[in-house]
Every structure is written in structure tokens, then in C-alpha cells.
Design a protein around this motif. Structure first.
Motif, PDB file in Angstrom:
ATOM      1  N   ASN A 156      -5.899 -68.975  93.066  1.00 37.25           N
ATOM      2  CA  ASN A 156      -5.844 -67.728  92.314  1.00 37.25           C
ATOM      3  C   ASN A 156      -4.710 -67.807  91.288  1.00 37.25           C
ATOM      4  OD1 ASN A 156      -4.659 -64.992  91.805  1.00 37.25           O
ATOM      5  ND2 ASN A 156      -6.439 -64.350  92.981  1.00 37.25           N
ATOM      6  N   PRO A 157      -4.973 -67.538  90.000  1.00 32.77           N
ATOM      7  CA  PRO A 157      -3.927 -67.656  88.970  1.00 32.77           C
ATOM      8  C   PRO A 157      -2.668 -66.849  89.259  1.00 32.77           C
ATOM      9  CG  PRO A 157      -6.077 -67.473  87.933  1.00 32.77           C
ATOM     10  CD  PRO A 157      -6.282 -67.235  89.406  1.00 32.77           C
ATOM     11  N   ASN A 158      -2.811 -65.648  89.826  1.00 35.24           N
ATOM     12  CA  ASN A 158      -1.625 -64.850  90.144  1.00 35.24           C
ATOM     13  C   ASN A 158      -0.797 -65.508  91.243  1.00 35.24           C
ATOM     14  OD1 ASN A 158      -2.093 -62.794  88.276  1.00 35.24           O
ATOM     15  ND2 ASN A 158      -3.465 -61.713  89.662  1.00 35.24           N
ATOM     16  N   GLU A 159      -1.470 -66.082  92.237  1.00 38.33           N
ATOM     17  CA  GLU A 159      -0.767 -66.794  93.299  1.00 38.33           C
ATOM     18  C   GLU A 159      -0.061 -68.033  92.745  1.00 38.33           C
ATOM     19  OE1 GLU A 159      -0.919 -66.162  96.887  1.00 38.33           O
ATOM     20  OE2 GLU A 159      -1.624 -64.197  96.234  1.00 38.33           O
ATOM     21  N   LEU A 160      -0.725 -68.713  91.822  1.00 40.28           N
ATOM     22  CA  LEU A 160      -0.136 -69.917  91.219  1.00 40.28           C
ATOM     23  C   LEU A 160       1.062 -69.536  90.344  1.00 40.28           C
ATOM     24  CD1 LEU A 160      -0.646 -72.981  91.156  1.00 40.28           C
ATOM     25  CD2 LEU A 160      -1.928 -72.640  89.035  1.00 40.28           C
ATOM     26  N   GLY A 161       0.950 -68.423  89.621  1.00 42.36           N
ATOM     27  CA  GLY A 161       2.076 -67.948  88.817  1.00 42.36           C
ATOM     28  C   GLY A 161       3.275 -67.592  89.673  1.00 42.36           C
ATOM     29  N   MET A 162       3.022 -66.956  90.811  1.00 42.60           N
ATOM     30  CA  MET A 162       4.094 -66.643  91.753  1.00 42.60           C
ATOM     31  C   MET A 162       4.782 -67.925  92.221  1.00 42.60           C
ATOM     32  SD  MET A 162       4.597 -66.823  95.361  1.00 42.60           S
ATOM     33  CE  MET A 162       3.052 -66.507  96.218  1.00 42.60           C
ATOM     34  N   TYR A 163       4.006 -68.962  92.485  1.00 41.64           N
ATOM     35  CA  TYR A 163       4.555 -70.224  92.960  1.00 41.64           C
ATOM     36  C   TYR A 163       5.434 -70.866  91.895  1.00 41.64           C
ATOM     37  CZ  TYR A 163       4.658 -74.698  95.431  1.00 41.64           C
ATOM     38  OH  TYR A 163       5.059 -75.830  96.092  1.00 41.64           O
ATOM     39  N   CYS A 164       5.040 -70.730  90.619  1.00 42.74           N
ATOM     40  CA  CYS A 164       5.867 -71.249  89.527  1.00 42.74           C
ATOM     41  C   CYS A 164       7.217 -70.537  89.493  1.00 42.74           C
ATOM     42  CB  CYS A 164       5.155 -71.055  88.196  1.00 42.74           C
ATOM     43  SG  CYS A 164       3.681 -72.064  87.964  1.00 42.74           S
ATOM     44  N   GLY A 165       7.191 -69.202  89.629  1.00 41.73           N
ATOM     45  CA  GLY A 165       8.436 -68.442  89.636  1.00 41.73           C
ATOM     46  C   GLY A 165       9.327 -68.819  90.797  1.00 41.73           C
ATOM     47  N   LEU A 166       8.724 -69.013  91.955  1.00 41.10           N
ATOM     48  CA  LEU A 166       9.482 -69.428  93.137  1.00 41.10           C
ATOM     49  C   LEU A 166      10.113 -70.802  92.919  1.00 41.10           C
ATOM     50  CD1 LEU A 166       8.417 -69.047  96.811  1.00 41.10           C
ATOM     51  CD2 LEU A 166       9.055 -71.289  95.993  1.00 41.10           C
ATOM     52  N   GLY A 167       9.336 -71.716  92.329  1.00 48.14           N
ATOM     53  CA  GLY A 167       9.856 -73.056  92.075  1.00 48.14           C
ATOM     54  C   GLY A 167      11.047 -73.035  91.128  1.00 48.14           C
ATOM     55  N   ILE A 168      10.954 -72.231  90.070  1.00 48.75           N
ATOM     56  CA  ILE A 168      12.066 -72.125  89.118  1.00 48.75           C
ATOM     57  C   ILE A 168      13.299 -71.547  89.804  1.00 48.75           C
ATOM     58  CG2 ILE A 168      12.868 -70.934  87.034  1.00 48.75           C
ATOM     59  CD1 ILE A 168       9.989 -71.132  85.982  1.00 48.75           C
ATOM     60  N   SER A 169      13.101 -70.534  90.655  1.00 43.22           N
ATOM     61  CA  SER A 169      14.240 -69.914  91.338  1.00 43.22           C
ATOM     62  C   SER A 169      14.967 -70.903  92.246  1.00 43.22           C
ATOM     63  CB  SER A 169      13.772 -68.704  92.160  1.00 43.22           C
ATOM     64  OG  SER A 169      13.057 -69.099  93.312  1.00 43.22           O
ATOM     65  N   CYS A 170      14.249 -71.925  92.751  1.00 41.02           N
ATOM     66  CA  CYS A 170      14.874 -72.948  93.604  1.00 41.02           C
ATOM     67  C   CYS A 170      15.493 -74.072  92.778  1.00 41.02           C
ATOM     68  CB  CYS A 170      13.830 -73.523  94.568  1.00 41.02           C
ATOM     69  SG  CYS A 170      13.266 -72.367  95.837  1.00 41.02           S
ATOM     70  N   ILE A 171      14.762 -74.565  91.765  1.00 44.18           N
ATOM     71  CA  ILE A 171      15.255 -75.688  90.962  1.00 44.18           C
ATOM     72  C   ILE A 171      16.482 -75.299  90.149  1.00 44.18           C
ATOM     73  CG2 ILE A 171      14.676 -77.143  88.959  1.00 44.18           C
ATOM     74  CD1 ILE A 171      11.936 -77.509  90.068  1.00 44.18           C
ATOM     75  N   ILE A 172      16.581 -74.042  89.788  1.00 47.40           N
ATOM     76  CA  ILE A 172      17.690 -73.606  88.934  1.00 47.40           C
ATOM     77  C   ILE A 172      19.058 -73.883  89.564  1.00 47.40           C
ATOM     78  CG2 ILE A 172      17.997 -71.212  89.723  1.00 47.40           C
ATOM     79  CD1 ILE A 172      17.911 -70.407  86.745  1.00 47.40           C
ATOM     80  N   PHE A 173      19.102 -74.006  90.904  1.00 46.88           N
ATOM     81  CA  PHE A 173      20.369 -74.320  91.570  1.00 46.88           C
ATOM     82  C   PHE A 173      20.870 -75.715  91.201  1.00 46.88           C
ATOM     83  CE2 PHE A 173      19.086 -70.791  94.273  1.00 46.88           C
ATOM     84  CZ  PHE A 173      20.302 -70.129  94.463  1.00 46.88           C
ATOM     85  N   ASP A 174      19.953 -76.614  90.821  1.00 43.04           N
ATOM     86  CA  ASP A 174      20.371 -77.955  90.412  1.00 43.04           C
ATOM     87  C   ASP A 174      21.150 -77.932  89.103  1.00 43.04           C
ATOM     88  OD1 ASP A 174      19.327 -79.129  92.638  1.00 43.04           O
ATOM     89  OD2 ASP A 174      17.452 -79.773  91.696  1.00 43.04           O
ATOM     90  N   LEU A 175      20.950 -76.881  88.306  1.00 40.89           N
ATOM     91  CA  LEU A 175      21.728 -76.755  87.076  1.00 40.89           C
ATOM     92  C   LEU A 175      23.209 -76.563  87.384  1.00 40.89           C
ATOM     93  CD1 LEU A 175      19.452 -74.449  84.875  1.00 40.89           C
ATOM     94  CD2 LEU A 175      19.845 -76.901  84.591  1.00 40.89           C
ATOM     95  N   TYR A 176      23.494 -75.918  88.543  1.00 39.14           N
ATOM     96  CA  TYR A 176      24.875 -75.710  88.941  1.00 39.14           C
ATOM     97  C   TYR A 176      25.485 -76.969  89.544  1.00 39.14           C
ATOM     98  CZ  TYR A 176      23.241 -70.820  88.855  1.00 39.14           C
ATOM     99  OH  TYR A 176      22.694 -69.613  88.506  1.00 39.14           O
ATOM    100  N   ARG A 177      24.668 -77.764  90.239  1.00 37.86           N
ATOM    101  CA  ARG A 177      25.182 -78.829  91.086  1.00 37.86           C
ATOM    102  C   ARG A 177      25.166 -80.203  90.429  1.00 37.86           C
ATOM    103  NH1 ARG A 177      25.587 -78.028  96.589  1.00 37.86           N
ATOM    104  NH2 ARG A 177      25.173 -75.918  97.316  1.00 37.86           N
ATOM    105  N   LYS A 178      24.176 -80.468  89.559  1.00 39.47           N
ATOM    106  CA  LYS A 178      24.000 -81.829  89.046  1.00 39.47           C
ATOM    107  C   LYS A 178      24.542 -81.953  87.623  1.00 39.47           C
ATOM    108  CE  LYS A 178      20.026 -82.941  91.946  1.00 39.47           C
ATOM    109  NZ  LYS A 178      18.657 -83.465  91.994  1.00 39.47           N
ATOM    110  N   PRO A 179      25.357 -82.996  87.371  1.00 39.21           N
ATOM    111  CA  PRO A 179      25.916 -83.159  86.021  1.00 39.21           C
ATOM    112  C   PRO A 179      24.860 -83.505  84.980  1.00 39.21           C
ATOM    113  CG  PRO A 179      26.453 -85.056  87.423  1.00 39.21           C
ATOM    114  CD  PRO A 179      25.845 -84.020  88.314  1.00 39.21           C
ATOM    115  N   GLN A 180      23.836 -84.305  85.368  1.00 40.65           N
ATOM    116  CA  GLN A 180      22.753 -84.647  84.458  1.00 40.65           C
ATOM    117  C   GLN A 180      21.667 -83.580  84.554  1.00 40.65           C
ATOM    118  OE1 GLN A 180      23.115 -87.169  82.349  1.00 40.65           O
ATOM    119  NE2 GLN A 180      25.084 -87.699  83.292  1.00 40.65           N
TER     120      GLN A 180
END
Length: 415
Positions: A156-180
């Protein structure tokens, strides 16, 4: 486990067998991994925390089990309930495994948010390539064929969109932790493109809220300016792709245009079984609910109305207080963990207002919510029993106790 919620094959029989068997096997795999971590030198030394959150969730599942006695389709109710239990078993051992690794093998550096973010990136990379090489399969035609949305009939596109938002909310922590940061930014861009192509308004709102929380938490002027520039650049695309879609004002305000259906459910359907509902994941005595004022459907596309219909006001009260105590548990956590928990909760809950949701028919939103509950319901107990101390001394002679009292000092605080 997440892949088991996608429809990878057009055959109904193959899809059902794959989804059911995959979830059962993944639950067993989580138990096996947990057991192997124990055997390598860890002990199950935990105590419950935020008991009302997990306790009320157990009450919700227990009421669902009891509702089999009045459900008009016991087989369907039982299958939905069993899949929720399989997800809970997986989440239980998966989260405990991460806690054990964190406490007894701190050098492993395995983090929940990193796992979730990278998994979402890999899955969305498949969809991104798929929409280019096989658009007929990866896109779903909507609004009479005038528009198309990423997801096709795989998800379902809405479910897939939710998953994208969830993924971004998790990956964004790497911006704080990783120099590259280039590779992390690439992952975020793939997920952002995926979200836009799903044309899910609710997921866009969830993503904007997540970004807002991160900006407030970071207190970094450069990051704040860059984020505002990025959001401003994306706004024209978001408006054309997500906001200016067919459906009118009601469609925009409810994200789905299902307002009349929800009104009919509450005013016509709910009064028939107001106290305990129609049975677990049932919204009527028959397989669908229909009204002269709206269309016919087998589910509500709103997890809270779904609870009202299948478990009545009793079930609704249980899940309402369960969510209150869960959020209260989030707010008691330290800053980084609190931000991660809220960052995952926001897209999942917003999606719950328009789709299956955390208390609806089986979907990965339920699995994510179960993980969030368990992340706040375990607390490591550093006081070991004599048997646990003997086990650790035998398996982990390097493990250090404080004054030989059986109080652990390893874990995050390296001796």
C-alpha cells in the motif's frame, strides 16, 4: 521479517504461504539468535520497566483472544491475532538480543536505529530501481488511471510512505555520529524520493514533524539553516505531487477522503455492538461494512475506529491508556533515545489515522509499535544471582564484578 509484509508474488496462495511461514520462521530465528548470544557469555538479567505500557498491551491482546467467542468469523480473527503474536515474539527476542549485545558485548556497536534505517534503505533502493526498470509493476494507478503511486500492489503506497519516513528518522542519527556524511545523505535522498513518489500526505506530515524535532534537539545553527533550505526546495515538488491531488478539501483535511465512511461506521455500525465490538479485526457481522451514504469496505483505514468496531468502547479505552503510558515511558528516557522513539512513533501513529495502523489488521506498523513498547519495558538488572555469576565466570572470565558482589560494571561503563 519486514519483507514478509510485502506482496512479492501475484499468486494469492503463494503470498499467504510466504507471509505466514516467513513470520513464523523469523520469530524462531530471533529466539535462536537470542539463545546463541546467551551461550557466548550473557545472562538474561532484566527487570520490567513501564509495566503499565506492556501490561495494557497484553490486556488488548487478551480481549482480542476472548472476542473469538463472539466473532462471526473466528478463523479470520484467529489468523490476525496469531500474526500479531508472532510479531510480538519476534520483537521480544529481537529487542532483548540488542540489549544483551549492548550490555555484555559493547564493542559490537550494533544499534537499533542503525539496523532499522539501513534495512529501510535497502528495501526502498529495490523500489527505486524497480520504478525505473519495471514501472508497471512498482506503480499503482489511482484516480481512474490519471495518476500513479509508488508501491504498486506490492505494498500500500501510504504504508510504504510511512516506512520511508521511519527510515529517515532512524538514518538521520548517522549525521550526528559519522564524520563522512555523503553516504548517509544519499540514503536519506533515496528514502525521500521514495516518500514523494508514494504521494502519501500523511507520511509527508510525519516527516516534517520528525525534521522539526531533530532541529530543535540539535541546537545547531548550520544544520538548522541547511534543513530549512532543503525543506524549502522540496516544498514545490511536494505541493504538486502530494497536495494538489484530486479529492477536494475533505480529501486534504483527512488525508484520505474517507470522512463519510468513518461517520457511517460510528453512527450506524458502532451502535449495534458498542461495548465489545464485532470481534477481533471485524467491523461488522459480515465481511464488509456498507451504507447507503458511503462505499463498502472490509476495514476502516483508521486504526482507532478499527478498535472501536472490533473491540468496542472497552477495547478503545484499553488502547487509549496503553498509548498514554507508552508515550509517558518515552518521555522518561534519556535525550537521544527519547528522540529516536518519538521519531519512529510519529510516522507510525500518523499512518494509523489513515491506514491499518498499530491496532489494525496485520501490517509492519504493528511490529514497529511492539518494538517501541519493548524498548522501554526492559531495564538491565546488574545484580546477578549466584548461578548467573558462576555462568559468567565460566563463560566470560574477562567480565568484571564490583567488589565481587555480583554487580556488573562492564556493559556501557567499561571497566
Amino acid at each position: 521479517m519486514i519483507a514478509s509484509y510485502f506482496t512479492w508474488n501475484d499468486s494469492v496462495i503463494i503470498t499467504r504461504v510466504f507471509k505466514t511461514s516467513a513470520r513464523v520462521f523469523m520469530a524462531l530465528a530471533a529466539i535462536i539468535i537470542y539463545s546463541k548470544i546467551i551461550s557466548k557469555g550473557a545472562v538474561n538479567s532484566f527487570k520490567w520497566n513501564n509495566e503499565l505500557s506492556i501490561g495494557l498491551y497484553a490486556c488488548y491482546l487478551l480481549l482480542g483472544l476472548i472476542s473469538f467467542s463472539w466473532s462471526t468469523d473466528i478463523g479470520y480473527s484467529a489468523l490476525q491475532w496469531a500474526m500479531d503474536i508472532a510479531g510480538l515474539i519476534f520483537a521480544y527476542y529481537f529487542i532483548k538480543s540488542l540489549y544483551l549485545l549492548d550490555e555484555f558485548f559493547p564493542n559490537e556497536n550494533i544499534r537499533f536505529y542503525n539496523l532499522m534505517g539501513n534495512i529501510s534503505f535497502v528495501i526502498m533502493l529495490i523500489f527505486t530501481v524497480g520504478m525505473i526498470v519495471d514501472p508497471d509493476h512498482y506503480f499503482r494507478l489511482v484516480e481512474g488511471g490519471e495518476d500513479r503511486r509508488l508501491g504498486g500492489y506490492i505494498m500500500n503506497p501510504n504504508e510504504l510512505g510511512m516506512y520511508c519516513g521511519l527510515g529517515i528518522s532512524c538514518i538521520i542519527f548517522d549525521l550526528y555520529r559519522k564524520p563522512q556524511k555523503a553516504w548517509t545523505i544519499f540514503k536519506i535522498l533515496i528514502l525521500g524520493v521514495g516518500l514523494i513518489m508514494t504521494k502519501s500526505r500523511s507520511s509527508l506530515v510525519g516527516l516534517l514533524l520528525i525534521i522539526f524535532f531533530h532541529i530543535r534537539a540539535a541546537k545547531n545553527t548550520k544544520l538548522e539553516i541547511l534543513t530549512y533550505i532543503g525543506v524549502t526546495a522540496v516544498i514545490p515538488i511536494a505541493i504538486s505531487k502530494l497536495i494538489l491531488r484530486k479529492g477536494g478539501l475533505d480529501d486534504i483535511l483527512t488525508f484520505t477522503g474517507r470522512g463519510p465512511f468513518w461517520v457511517a461506521l460510528i453512527t450506524e455500525g458502532l451502535p449495534r455492538e458498542p461495548l465489545l465490538g464485532f470481534g477481533f479485526m471485524r467491523i461488522n457481522y459480515t465481511d464488509t461494512f456498507g451504507s447507503v451514504h458511503t462505499y463498502t469496505a472490509h476495514m476502516t483505514h483508521n486504526t482507532f475506529i478499527q478498535v472501536l468496531m472490533n473491540l468496542g468502547f472497552v477495547g478503545f479505552a484499553i488502547v487509549l491508556f496503553q498509548m498514554i503510558f507508552t508515550v509517558r515511558g518515552f518521555l522518561k528516557e534519556e535525550k537521544e533515545k527519547r528522540l529516536m522513539l518519538l521519531g519512529i512513533l510519529i510516522p507510525v501513529v500518523i499512518n494509523s489515522f489513515t491506514e491499518f495502523g498499530i491496532f489494525g489488521e496485520t501490517n509492519y506498523g504493528i511490529l514497529f509499535y511492539q518494538m517501541l513498547i519493548l524498548l522501554i519495558c526492559f531495564k538491565f538488572n546488574p545484580r546477578f544471582t549466584p548461578n548467573e555469576k558462576r555462568f559468567l565466570r565460566r563463560r566470560r572470565p574477562d567480565y568484571i564484578f564490583q567488589n565481587d558482589l555480583g554487580i556488573a560494571t562492564n556493559g556501557r561503563m567499561k571497566a
